[in-house]
Design an enzyme around this catalytic site. Sequence first.
Site, PDB file in Angstrom:
ATOM      1  CE  LYS A  22       2.652   2.433   1.710  1.00 27.23           C
ATOM      2  NZ  LYS A  22       2.441   3.549   0.764  1.00 27.23           N
ATOM      3  CG  ASN A  23      -1.438   4.123   1.607  1.00 25.93           C
ATOM      4  OD1 ASN A  23      -0.232   4.355   1.581  1.00 25.93           O
ATOM      5  ND2 ASN A  23      -2.072   3.445   0.656  1.00 25.93           N
ATOM      6  CB  CYS A 125       4.546   7.369 -10.652  1.00 27.37           C
ATOM      7  SG  CYS A 125       3.365   6.201 -10.090  1.00 27.37           S
ATOM      8  NE  ARG A 130      -0.352   7.164  -8.092  1.00 27.27           N
ATOM      9  CZ  ARG A 130       0.072   6.485  -7.033  1.00 27.27           C
ATOM     10  NH1 ARG A 130       1.135   5.750  -7.102  1.00 27.27           N
ATOM     11  NH2 ARG A 130      -0.581   6.557  -5.902  1.00 27.27           N
ATOM     12  CG  ASP A 314      -3.123   0.226  -2.891  1.00 32.78           C
ATOM     13  OD1 ASP A 314      -2.838   0.507  -4.078  1.00 32.78           O
ATOM     14  OD2 ASP A 314      -3.012   1.044  -1.963  1.00 32.78           O
ATOM     15  NE  ARG A 406       7.601   3.562  -1.709  1.00 34.40           N
ATOM     16  CZ  ARG A 406       6.903   4.210  -2.622  1.00 34.40           C
ATOM     17  NH1 ARG A 406       7.086   3.936  -3.899  1.00 34.40           N
ATOM     18  NH2 ARG A 406       6.032   5.122  -2.291  1.00 34.40           N
TER      19      ARG A 406
END
Length: 428
Positions: A22-23, A125, A130, A314, A406
């Site tokens: 995804k990233n 967030c 961020r 992550d 997501r």
Amino acid sequence: MDRIRIRGGHPLHGAIRICGAKNAALPLMAASLLTDQTLTLTNLPHVADISTMAYLLAEVGVGIHMNGHAPGGGASGRVFELTADRVTDAMAPYDLVRKMRASVLVMGPLVARYGHARVSLPGGCAIGTRPVDLHLKALQQLGAEITLAEGYIEANAPKGLKGGNVVFPSVTVGGTENALMAATLADGETVLANAAREPEITDLAHCLVAMGAEIEGIGTGTLRVRGVKALHGAVHHVVPDRIETGTYLTAAAITGGAIELVGGRLDLIEAVVDLMTKAGVAFEPTESGFVARRADSLRGVDCMTEPFPGFPTDMQAQLMALMSIAQGASMVTETIFENRFMHVPELCRMGANINVHGASAIIRGVPRLSGAPVMATDLRASVSLVLAGLAAEGETVVNRVYHLDRGYERFEEKLSACGAEIERIRDD
Ligand code: UD1
């Protein structure tokens, strides 16, 4: 809001196919704005953030053709053809940026190609403040004039961007991506120093080169870009998701099972593999990926999150779930984001023994966790609670599943195929 119900205690055995990252996919999709020709991306994951980016690009005026699945891609691996030949509005509205911070990745390509971009400020967030100041400073170094008004960032470079020297004071993945994309069309040479080296950036750089960009130092902390007048179309296959890989290998470890990660790449997760090996997990390469299995009783290990090639932030929440049932104590230090321990109180409700002191958490392993209703406020925190639930005695219900959607494709399906008792409770 959908919930996920898990009955824990089943060792997981089987194979899981790893999706495209995804990233990596998000900046790659934004890169389509750099040319009026078609950029074809294969191996895109079927997750909500990709749809959000597609929606944003469509709003801007990018034509998107979704072409089903790539040959051999199985049920996942979507193909998008993106053509930015009639961009009407170089603007990313608040509603989309608020939903997904990665929307700011359109700023660099838009200002580079059209000389103008208007992007909403992301605001707060769940995992810290961020800011995007480093994105903006980098674009200023390339000659963009930046103004902030009414909650929006205006970036202007009516005569085009100019190559420049950008020294990032701290490593930023998104900032590096924005600057790299912008520099490809700037006039002259750009040097990005202290650039992030994440595999997703390397993947972006390779795609940009395939589109005609001139980039040296790919995979290192110094990227040299010689700007070109125009980029062209290309076909690019998205790199496998190292965080999805790490998450499912943790599922094997926490349940005392063995899972083959099909398409998973050990070379993208060396820091995770090193640490997990010390914790009692064994890895064995196979023809199509590798197998991760619990080889030994789990042992506590210390860990500090770092930019790539260090241990990824992550994966911090998932590691903490694992350490909750390891023998001995572990210390996990988060150096990338402030306030990224929201999973801790929830893990403690499941019986974990964790104390947070500033940016560090001490985890004293307990023999077992017990199921509980839990909820989390971000993607990786949510998945760590599912992992804990897979190992816990009894029933765990994880609320706010939209966080998981997501970033994880066919999540319950993949886990239940390996023997997990997991189901989605739909809230109609
Ligand atoms: C990306 C990933 C995210 C991952 C993170 C770190 C995507 C879509 N998201 O997020 O999953 O957790 O990298 O590996 O790829 N910072 C500033 N000013 C800036 C930019 C960043 O102070 O202008 C700070 C951030 O607040 C954070 C740190 O720098 O503390 C690293 O953030 P960054 O690497 O930019 O993360 P993202 O690109 O947002």
